[in-house]
Design a protein around this motif. Structure first.
Motif, PDB file in Angstrom:
ATOM      1  N   TRP A  49      79.451  54.540  40.723  1.00 48.49           N
ATOM      2  CA  TRP A  49      79.032  54.090  39.397  1.00 48.49           C
ATOM      3  C   TRP A  49      78.193  52.825  39.426  1.00 48.49           C
ATOM      4  N   VAL A  50      78.068  52.186  40.586  1.00 48.90           N
ATOM      5  CA  VAL A  50      77.102  51.091  40.719  1.00 48.90           C
ATOM      6  C   VAL A  50      75.699  51.646  40.494  1.00 48.90           C
ATOM      7  N   GLN A  51      75.456  52.864  40.977  1.00 49.43           N
ATOM      8  CA  GLN A  51      74.170  53.523  40.770  1.00 49.43           C
ATOM      9  C   GLN A  51      74.171  54.372  39.507  1.00 49.43           C
ATOM     10  N   ASN A  52      75.298  55.055  39.255  1.00 44.90           N
ATOM     11  CA  ASN A  52      75.350  55.961  38.101  1.00 44.90           C
ATOM     12  C   ASN A  52      75.221  55.224  36.766  1.00 44.90           C
ATOM     13  N   ALA A  53      75.805  54.028  36.654  1.00 43.80           N
ATOM     14  CA  ALA A  53      75.726  53.265  35.404  1.00 43.80           C
ATOM     15  C   ALA A  53      74.276  52.916  35.073  1.00 43.80           C
ATOM     16  N   TYR A  54      73.536  52.540  36.093  1.00 45.44           N
ATOM     17  CA  TYR A  54      72.114  52.231  35.928  1.00 45.44           C
ATOM     18  C   TYR A  54      71.343  53.485  35.507  1.00 45.44           C
ATOM     19  N   THR A  55      71.587  54.579  36.242  1.00 47.45           N
ATOM     20  CA  THR A  55      70.881  55.836  35.981  1.00 47.45           C
ATOM     21  C   THR A  55      71.167  56.351  34.576  1.00 47.45           C
ATOM     22  N   LEU A  56      72.425  56.275  34.177  1.00 50.29           N
ATOM     23  CA  LEU A  56      72.839  56.779  32.864  1.00 50.29           C
ATOM     24  C   LEU A  56      72.174  55.986  31.741  1.00 50.29           C
ATOM     25  N   ALA A  57      72.223  54.655  31.832  1.00 52.57           N
ATOM     26  CA  ALA A  57      71.623  53.810  30.791  1.00 52.57           C
ATOM     27  C   ALA A  57      70.104  53.962  30.775  1.00 52.57           C
ATOM     28  N   PHE A  58      69.522  53.993  31.940  1.00 51.80           N
ATOM     29  CA  PHE A  58      68.062  54.108  32.060  1.00 51.80           C
ATOM     30  C   PHE A  58      67.565  55.426  31.469  1.00 51.80           C
ATOM     31  N   GLY A  59      68.167  56.528  31.916  1.00 53.09           N
ATOM     32  CA  GLY A  59      67.702  57.833  31.468  1.00 53.09           C
ATOM     33  C   GLY A  59      67.946  58.095  30.000  1.00 53.09           C
ATOM     34  N   SER A  60      69.092  57.655  29.476  1.00 51.05           N
ATOM     35  CA  SER A  60      69.437  57.973  28.095  1.00 51.05           C
ATOM     36  C   SER A  60      68.662  57.137  27.080  1.00 51.05           C
ATOM     37  N   LEU A  61      68.163  55.973  27.474  1.00 58.92           N
ATOM     38  CA  LEU A  61      67.490  55.074  26.526  1.00 58.92           C
ATOM     39  C   LEU A  61      65.971  55.054  26.660  1.00 58.92           C
ATOM     40  N   MET A 199      68.164  58.461  13.401  1.00 56.53           N
ATOM     41  CA  MET A 199      68.896  59.663  13.774  1.00 56.53           C
ATOM     42  C   MET A 199      68.336  60.259  15.063  1.00 56.53           C
ATOM     43  N   GLY A 200      67.020  60.208  15.213  1.00 57.01           N
ATOM     44  CA  GLY A 200      66.412  60.679  16.463  1.00 57.01           C
ATOM     45  C   GLY A 200      66.880  59.855  17.646  1.00 57.01           C
ATOM     46  N   ALA A 201      66.988  58.539  17.434  1.00 57.80           N
ATOM     47  CA  ALA A 201      67.470  57.656  18.497  1.00 57.80           C
ATOM     48  C   ALA A 201      68.909  57.991  18.879  1.00 57.80           C
ATOM     49  N   ILE A 202      69.743  58.264  17.876  1.00 54.97           N
ATOM     50  CA  ILE A 202      71.152  58.594  18.151  1.00 54.97           C
ATOM     51  C   ILE A 202      71.261  59.917  18.898  1.00 54.97           C
ATOM     52  N   TYR A 203      70.574  60.947  18.392  1.00 55.64           N
ATOM     53  CA  TYR A 203      70.659  62.271  19.016  1.00 55.64           C
ATOM     54  C   TYR A 203      70.077  62.271  20.431  1.00 55.64           C
ATOM     55  N   SER A 204      68.924  61.612  20.609  1.00 55.25           N
ATOM     56  CA  SER A 204      68.285  61.620  21.931  1.00 55.25           C
ATOM     57  C   SER A 204      69.104  60.824  22.943  1.00 55.25           C
ATOM     58  N   THR A 205      69.596  59.652  22.533  1.00 56.53           N
ATOM     59  CA  THR A 205      70.374  58.816  23.447  1.00 56.53           C
ATOM     60  C   THR A 205      71.680  59.509  23.836  1.00 56.53           C
ATOM     61  N   PHE A 206      72.374  60.060  22.846  1.00 63.16           N
ATOM     62  CA  PHE A 206      73.624  60.770  23.126  1.00 63.16           C
ATOM     63  C   PHE A 206      73.371  62.022  23.969  1.00 63.16           C
ATOM     64  N   GLY A 207      72.334  62.778  23.619  1.00 65.11           N
ATOM     65  CA  GLY A 207      72.019  63.998  24.354  1.00 65.11           C
ATOM     66  C   GLY A 207      71.621  63.722  25.790  1.00 65.11           C
ATOM     67  N   MET A 208      70.764  62.723  25.995  1.00 61.69           N
ATOM     68  CA  MET A 208      70.331  62.381  27.354  1.00 61.69           C
ATOM     69  C   MET A 208      71.495  61.826  28.166  1.00 61.69           C
ATOM     70  N   ALA A 209      72.356  61.029  27.526  1.00 58.82           N
ATOM     71  CA  ALA A 209      73.522  60.480  28.221  1.00 58.82           C
ATOM     72  C   ALA A 209      74.442  61.611  28.699  1.00 58.82           C
ATOM     73  N   CYS A 210      74.694  62.596  27.815  1.00 55.16           N
ATOM     74  CA  CYS A 210      75.553  63.731  28.191  1.00 55.16           C
ATOM     75  C   CYS A 210      74.895  64.565  29.285  1.00 55.16           C
ATOM     76  N   LEU A 211      73.575  64.746  29.192  1.00 58.28           N
ATOM     77  CA  LEU A 211      72.859  65.528  30.199  1.00 58.28           C
ATOM     78  C   LEU A 211      72.972  64.881  31.576  1.00 58.28           C
ATOM     79  N   ILE A 212      72.668  63.591  31.648  1.00 61.54           N
ATOM     80  CA  ILE A 212      72.683  62.900  32.939  1.00 61.54           C
ATOM     81  C   ILE A 212      74.115  62.765  33.455  1.00 61.54           C
ATOM     82  N   TYR A 213      75.064  62.488  32.547  1.00 63.30           N
ATOM     83  CA  TYR A 213      76.466  62.380  32.977  1.00 63.30           C
ATOM     84  C   TYR A 213      76.966  63.727  33.498  1.00 63.30           C
ATOM     85  N   GLY A 214      76.574  64.807  32.820  1.00 62.57           N
ATOM     86  CA  GLY A 214      76.974  66.134  33.277  1.00 62.57           C
ATOM     87  C   GLY A 214      76.433  66.446  34.658  1.00 62.57           C
ATOM     88  N   ILE A 215      75.185  66.066  34.909  1.00 66.05           N
ATOM     89  CA  ILE A 215      74.574  66.293  36.231  1.00 66.05           C
ATOM     90  C   ILE A 215      75.289  65.456  37.293  1.00 66.05           C
TER      91      ILE A 215
END
Length: 468
Positions: A49-61, A199-215
């Motif tokens: 999670w030293v790397q995953n936390a960065y990746t998750l925040a970066f990709g989702s935002l 709303m676009g910001a909420i949906y995109s951030t949540f969706g991208m976060a779930c996508l990257i976390y799932g991967i």
């Protein structure tokens, strides 16, 4: 850079230094992970999670960070992002806590999610479409190749000879210089009128976060588990709602008109295959040099130097070659070189030697790497209106991030499944890595076919226009 005005040279220096900062920080961490684990007492899962936390925040935002520059001014947003990146780096360098380390890495990723598209949108602002932008993006591409390799070398040196904390502390003076350089040398863009697509910001951030976390979870837990698929299902639903919202909103976070051009859309998809293959190439090559050739982290980093040199040489020739044969043929030629180089690497075995077996493929891959990134970026922002420059930069960076995350996750699964228990450990590593390289080849062939379809579509459209 002598062909640019002083205004453009100042902006380009700031842009390239900022981009290099992000690249170095990402790759420096990779070689420092063992020392970070020993210093802070991370478990193996926690360390990821030293790397995953960065990746998750970066990709989702990324999409939100990109649009922020359009709405609030690119210079202003750039400066805030640099300041937050420096603060997060300072906290990481001092921390004695695993939880604070992960939180600060997430803050770094969030800052980079604003900074990365800001650099690209600033480049689009200062350099007009055509040869001028091609020259600037060739330097941008060269920076990408140099940054990834330099980070591996510096990370090994800091971790092995000094401390992993040095790799984060060096960010601070660089950020201070960039902050004041931006303050006095950059011009503020005209903020776009309209409200933030909340709303676009909420949906995109949540969706991208779930996508990257799932991967990420799929790679760690295995794809036979239900948790990764659950997150991917939620991600798909959220992103579908996001797209529907974007189609209706007057000032969307991601204007769907960006995908109306087939060449641009093809560039986004091809970029994903390119980055997926290249991130995996670095991963597999590092593993091969350390586990099969028994190189130290520093030696493994130095093993990429020939590739870096040829990346730089190739990137510098891109503007001249583009004038002769055109952007689309340059990038397709780059993919062909990458396919050749990785196919050669797929034949490595335990008897391989660096100068006899790795050097030539490294040089070929360097040529392809340097020739690919700039033209792909040119196609990704081609024909985009000034008001959408930030959003287009966000899509380019999102494709970049998703390509690396998805590509490596898929190929690591293939790599793990190729293990032959009847072989000794070194031979097993070599066999698995060979399969991983072949996976990179397949990924790039898919990208090349996408680019070929785009080129054929462009030719057909030109013929129709000529016949009218």
């Amino acid at each position: 850079m002598s062909q640019f005005s002083s205004r453009q040279r100042n902006a380009l220096a700031i842009i390239l230094a900022s981009y290099l900062l992000i690249l170095l920080d990402t790759s420096i961490v990779i070689t420092g992970l063992p020392e970070i684990q020993a210093s802070l007492g991370f478990s193996q899962v926690g360390l990821s999670w030293v790397q995953n936390a960065y990746t998750l925040a970066f990709g989702s935002l990324l999409l939100l960070g990109a649009r922020a520059g359009d709405l609030f001014g690119r210079k202003n947003v750039f400066m805030w992002a640099i300041a937050c990146f420096a603060l997060a780096s300072f906290v990481i360098g001092l921390t004695q806590s695993t939880s604070l380390m992960i939180a600060a890495r997430a803050a770094q990723g969030a800052s980079a999610a604003v900074l990365a598209p800001a650099t690209l949108s600033l480049l689009s602002t200062y350099f007009s479409e055509g040869e001028e932008r091609v020259r600037a993006l060739s330097l941008y591409g060269a920076t990408a190749g140099i940054g990834a390799t330099l980070g591996l070398v510096l990370g090994g040196m800091f971790a092995g000879w000094l401390s992993w904390r040095v790799g984060f502390f060096v960010n601070i003076p660089v950020c201070v210089v960039l902050f004041f350089a931006a303050r006095f040398l950059l011009e503020e863009s005209e903020p776009e009128s309209g409200k933030l697509d909340v709303m676009g910001a909420i949906y995109s951030t949540f969706g991208m976060a779930c996508l990257i976390y799932g991967i990420i979870e799929g790679g760690e837990l295995g794809w036979q588990q239900t948790i990764p698929w659950g997150f991917l299902g939620v991600a798909l639903l959220s992103l579908m709602i996001f797209v529907a919202n974007e189609a209706r909103h007057q000032a969307p976070l991601m204007p769907l008109r960006l995908f109306s051009d087939f060449e641009r859309t093809s560039a986004y998809l091809a970029r994903m295959t390119f980055v997926g293959a290249m991130v995996s190439f670095f991963f597999f090559s590092t593993q091969f040099m350390q586990h099969v050739l028994n190189y130290s982290p520093v030696e493994a980093g130095l093993g990429f130097v020939p590739m870096t040199a040829f990346t730089f040489i190739s990137a510098m020739w891109v503007p001249k070659v583009t004038r002769i044969i055109g952007n689309k043929w340059v990038v397709m030629g780059a993919f062909a070189l990458l396919i050749l180089g990785l196919w050669l690497l797929s034949h490595l075995n335990t008897g391989a030697e660096y100068f006899a077996d790795l050097l030539l493929p490294m040089m070929i891959i360097g040529l392809g790497n340097g020739a690919a990134l700039g033209p792909l970026t040119v196609s990704g922002v081609k024909g985009v209106a000034a008001k959408d420059a930030g959003a287009a930069s966000g899509v380019v960076n999102t494709a970049h991030q998703l390509g690396g995350t998805i590509g490596l996750s898929v190929l690591v699964v293939i790599f793990a499944s190729a293990k032959d228990p009847s072989l000794d450990p070194t031979s097993a590593w070599a066999g698995q890595i060979s399969v991983g390289y072949l996976g990179c080849v397949v990924m790039l062939v898919v990208g090349l076919l996408i680019l070929l379809a785009s080129a054929l579509n462009s030719n057909m459209r030109q013929r129709k226009m000529a016949s009218v």
